[in-house]
Design a protein around this motif. Sequence first.
Motif, PDB file in Angstrom:
ATOM      1  N   VAL A   1     -12.831  64.007 -11.756  1.00 42.41           N
ATOM      2  CA  VAL A   1     -13.526  63.666 -12.997  1.00 42.41           C
ATOM      3  C   VAL A   1     -12.877  62.473 -13.667  1.00 42.41           C
ATOM      4  O   VAL A   1     -13.556  61.567 -14.182  1.00 42.41           O
ATOM      5  CB  VAL A   1     -13.541  64.892 -13.942  1.00 42.41           C
ATOM      6  CG1 VAL A   1     -14.052  64.502 -15.320  1.00 42.41           C
ATOM      7  CG2 VAL A   1     -14.403  65.995 -13.345  1.00 42.41           C
ATOM      8  N   SER A   2     -11.533  62.418 -13.656  1.00 39.08           N
ATOM      9  CA  SER A   2     -10.829  61.298 -14.279  1.00 39.08           C
ATOM     10  C   SER A   2     -11.143  59.987 -13.575  1.00 39.08           C
ATOM     11  O   SER A   2     -11.363  58.957 -14.213  1.00 39.08           O
ATOM     12  CB  SER A   2      -9.321  61.567 -14.261  1.00 39.08           C
ATOM     13  OG  SER A   2      -9.014  62.739 -14.991  1.00 39.08           O
ATOM     14  N   SER A   3     -11.191  59.997 -12.242  1.00 44.65           N
ATOM     15  CA  SER A   3     -11.489  58.774 -11.506  1.00 44.65           C
ATOM     16  C   SER A   3     -12.932  58.330 -11.749  1.00 44.65           C
ATOM     17  O   SER A   3     -13.210  57.135 -11.866  1.00 44.65           O
ATOM     18  CB  SER A   3     -11.258  59.003 -10.007  1.00 44.65           C
ATOM     19  OG  SER A   3     -12.112  60.012  -9.511  1.00 44.65           O
ATOM     20  N   GLU A   4     -13.855  59.293 -11.834  1.00 43.03           N
ATOM     21  CA  GLU A   4     -15.241  58.938 -12.117  1.00 43.03           C
ATOM     22  C   GLU A   4     -15.390  58.320 -13.499  1.00 43.03           C
ATOM     23  O   GLU A   4     -16.124  57.346 -13.690  1.00 43.03           O
ATOM     24  CB  GLU A   4     -16.123  60.182 -11.996  1.00 43.03           C
ATOM     25  CG  GLU A   4     -16.304  60.674 -10.565  1.00 43.03           C
ATOM     26  CD  GLU A   4     -17.145  61.927 -10.499  1.00 43.03           C
ATOM     27  OE1 GLU A   4     -17.542  62.406 -11.591  1.00 43.03           O
ATOM     28  OE2 GLU A   4     -17.393  62.423  -9.392  1.00 43.03           O
ATOM     29  N   ARG A   5     -14.681  58.878 -14.483  1.00 43.86           N
ATOM     30  CA  ARG A   5     -14.748  58.322 -15.828  1.00 43.86           C
ATOM     31  C   ARG A   5     -14.142  56.925 -15.871  1.00 43.86           C
ATOM     32  O   ARG A   5     -14.649  56.025 -16.558  1.00 43.86           O
ATOM     33  CB  ARG A   5     -14.003  59.242 -16.801  1.00 43.86           C
ATOM     34  CG  ARG A   5     -14.720  60.564 -17.061  1.00 43.86           C
ATOM     35  CD  ARG A   5     -13.993  61.395 -18.082  1.00 43.86           C
ATOM     36  NE  ARG A   5     -13.965  60.718 -19.357  1.00 43.86           N
ATOM     37  CZ  ARG A   5     -13.288  61.155 -20.427  1.00 43.86           C
ATOM     38  NH1 ARG A   5     -12.570  62.260 -20.334  1.00 43.86           N
ATOM     39  NH2 ARG A   5     -13.316  60.487 -21.566  1.00 43.86           N
ATOM     40  N   LEU A   6     -13.066  56.694 -15.119  1.00 46.51           N
ATOM     41  CA  LEU A   6     -12.458  55.373 -15.083  1.00 46.51           C
ATOM     42  C   LEU A   6     -13.405  54.362 -14.454  1.00 46.51           C
ATOM     43  O   LEU A   6     -13.539  53.230 -14.947  1.00 46.51           O
ATOM     44  CB  LEU A   6     -11.136  55.429 -14.311  1.00 46.51           C
ATOM     45  CG  LEU A   6     -10.337  54.131 -14.241  1.00 46.51           C
ATOM     46  CD1 LEU A   6      -9.976  53.633 -15.644  1.00 46.51           C
ATOM     47  CD2 LEU A   6      -9.081  54.312 -13.405  1.00 46.51           C
ATOM     48  N   GLN A   7     -14.065  54.758 -13.360  1.00 46.32           N
ATOM     49  CA  GLN A   7     -15.023  53.859 -12.733  1.00 46.32           C
ATOM     50  C   GLN A   7     -16.190  53.542 -13.672  1.00 46.32           C
ATOM     51  O   GLN A   7     -16.669  52.412 -13.732  1.00 46.32           O
ATOM     52  CB  GLN A   7     -15.562  54.499 -11.438  1.00 46.32           C
ATOM     53  CG  GLN A   7     -14.533  54.608 -10.339  1.00 46.32           C
ATOM     54  CD  GLN A   7     -14.104  53.249  -9.826  1.00 46.32           C
ATOM     55  OE1 GLN A   7     -14.853  52.279  -9.885  1.00 46.32           O
ATOM     56  NE2 GLN A   7     -12.872  53.176  -9.322  1.00 46.32           N
ATOM     57  N   GLN A   8     -16.615  54.553 -14.443  1.00 40.03           N
ATOM     58  CA  GLN A   8     -17.699  54.327 -15.390  1.00 40.03           C
ATOM     59  C   GLN A   8     -17.279  53.378 -16.497  1.00 40.03           C
ATOM     60  O   GLN A   8     -18.040  52.495 -16.908  1.00 40.03           O
ATOM     61  CB  GLN A   8     -18.148  55.668 -15.985  1.00 40.03           C
ATOM     62  CG  GLN A   8     -19.343  55.560 -16.919  1.00 40.03           C
ATOM     63  CD  GLN A   8     -19.774  56.898 -17.455  1.00 40.03           C
ATOM     64  OE1 GLN A   8     -19.128  57.902 -17.180  1.00 40.03           O
ATOM     65  NE2 GLN A   8     -20.852  56.915 -18.212  1.00 40.03           N
ATOM     66  N   ILE A   9     -16.042  53.526 -16.968  1.00 39.87           N
ATOM     67  CA  ILE A   9     -15.540  52.623 -18.006  1.00 39.87           C
ATOM     68  C   ILE A   9     -15.463  51.197 -17.473  1.00 39.87           C
ATOM     69  O   ILE A   9     -15.829  50.225 -18.148  1.00 39.87           O
ATOM     70  CB  ILE A   9     -14.169  53.099 -18.510  1.00 39.87           C
ATOM     71  CG1 ILE A   9     -14.331  54.407 -19.292  1.00 39.87           C
ATOM     72  CG2 ILE A   9     -13.505  52.046 -19.394  1.00 39.87           C
ATOM     73  CD1 ILE A   9     -13.017  55.052 -19.670  1.00 39.87           C
TER      74      ILE A   9
END
Length: 252
Positions: A222-230
Amino acid sequence: MQEGSAAGGDGQEMLRVAVLENMALNVSQAEIDAMHLIKTWTPPSDVWAFRYGSTTLVSSTALTAGYINYKFRKALKLKSFAFFSTYMATMCIPSVMASALHGIFVVAPTLSGKQMCPVCLETRSVALQAGISVAYPLLLAPIACFQFASRYMTAAIPPLWPQPQYIFKKYLSIVKPMANKLLILTAINMALAAGLVYGELENLGTVTRKLEQMERVVKESVSSERLQQIKSDTSPEKMTIISEPKVPFNFK
């Protein structure tokens, strides 16, 4: 007014019972969820003690109770008389109790999420199994077999009253010859009960560790997905600011 008071009292009692039932349901819901997780867990080797423990205790109890019943039937010369009646009473009741009581007093506290003493759980399991697999059949077998031996007149059964010592001597005359084997069967049942509690605690630790690993993997994903989205939603100038934050103090 009295009728109204009585109706109000009945309503309060019904409400109290409903609240208590709801509390009991909430308390046991965690145990139900944990048992469902254990039953559906893969691979089954991680939870072998929970899956096969009940079957092991039932089989051991049935074999022990069957041996005790066989010795009483042989001593009282019952032959084929009341074959199913004595075996059903002596074997089925202890077997069902072994599974049910182990689940209530050992498995349920283990899965409740509370901090439990392993030695206390093992002691409880050993005492229950020894009592149900050996002591209880030693009480049921003479009750069933003496009754049918007296009815079919296959052996002389002393009356229970007014001199109960004679029927007690008859009981000891059957139990004493198998005392050594009873001690061995008791030791086997106690060892199985203690070993199953140890296995259940080990299985619970294995499942807990794997669940924690799954949780960490999910959080990292989830953290990596949020970083990619940012990164995708942010301009290069803002990304520079995010990736290289300004430090207000220089510690060099």
